[in-house]
Design a protein around this motif. Sequence first.
Motif, PDB file in Angstrom:
ATOM      1  N   TYR A   1       0.491   3.983  -2.784  1.00  0.00           N
ATOM      2  CA  TYR A   1      -0.111   5.195  -2.231  1.00  0.00           C
ATOM      3  C   TYR A   1       0.807   6.392  -2.452  1.00  0.00           C
ATOM      4  O   TYR A   1       0.342   7.468  -2.855  1.00  0.00           O
ATOM      5  CB  TYR A   1      -0.387   5.009  -0.737  1.00  0.00           C
TER       6      TYR A   1
ATOM      7  N   TRP B   1       0.845  -1.204   0.000  1.00  0.00           N
ATOM      8  CA  TRP B   1       0.000   0.000   0.000  1.00  0.00           C
ATOM      9  C   TRP B   1       0.881   1.256   0.000  1.00  0.00           C
ATOM     10  O   TRP B   1       0.622   2.206  -0.735  1.00  0.00           O
ATOM     11  CB  TRP B   1      -0.923  -0.032   1.203  1.00  0.00           C
ATOM     12  N   ASN B   2       1.929   1.266   0.811  1.00  0.00           N
ATOM     13  CA  ASN B   2       2.836   2.403   0.912  1.00  0.00           C
ATOM     14  C   ASN B   2       3.418   2.752  -0.451  1.00  0.00           C
ATOM     15  O   ASN B   2       3.417   3.905  -0.862  1.00  0.00           O
ATOM     16  CB  ASN B   2       3.954   2.058   1.900  1.00  0.00           C
TER      17      ASN B   2
ATOM     18  N   GLY C   1      -6.686   4.177   4.628  1.00  0.00           N
ATOM     19  CA  GLY C   1      -6.666   3.087   3.653  1.00  0.00           C
ATOM     20  C   GLY C   1      -6.176   1.790   4.265  1.00  0.00           C
ATOM     21  O   GLY C   1      -6.728   0.716   4.022  1.00  0.00           O
TER      22      GLY C   1
ATOM     23  N   PHE D   1      -3.203   7.778   4.314  1.00  0.00           N
ATOM     24  CA  PHE D   1      -2.518   6.487   4.262  1.00  0.00           C
ATOM     25  C   PHE D   1      -3.094   5.547   5.319  1.00  0.00           C
ATOM     26  O   PHE D   1      -3.427   4.400   5.032  1.00  0.00           O
ATOM     27  CB  PHE D   1      -1.011   6.656   4.473  1.00  0.00           C
TER      28      PHE D   1
END
Length: 146
Positions: free
Chosen positions: A55, A51-52, A87, A84
């Motif tokens: 994102y 995700w990081n 999510g 962040f």
Amino acid sequence: MRTNRDRIRHAISFEIIGILLAIPLGSLGFGMHAGDIGVVTIAAATIATVWNYFYNILFDRAMLRIKGKVIKNMFERVVHSVLFELGLLIATLPLIALYLGVSLWQALLMDLAFVLFYLVYAFIFNFVYDLVFPVSDIDDYQPAEQ
């Protein structure tokens, strides 16, 4: 704009340091075995790493579109961190409830505790990371390396 190599370094170092802090703090805070907290933390960290990466690419592209640069002021850093974590909360809530065998409400409270920890941690980590590995305000937009 940061390179793929820099983004990978950022994501991995963020998660390793976060795991090393979150497992003992989570175990103490929730009164659970460090092994159980460790499994949840490492699984969540794996999700968070992926995700990081994506994102931050999306956030930087939005910053370029809106401001024409990726340098963040303090307000933008807060927005960056909050979005962040929201999510990530959505992605990890079911994991916590299922693995630890707790209700969704309990999982939400636990997840919110982790979110609060990581919200502060993300803000501090990203601020320090940008000091150690700065992005110049005059850098031209460079698409992510292929």
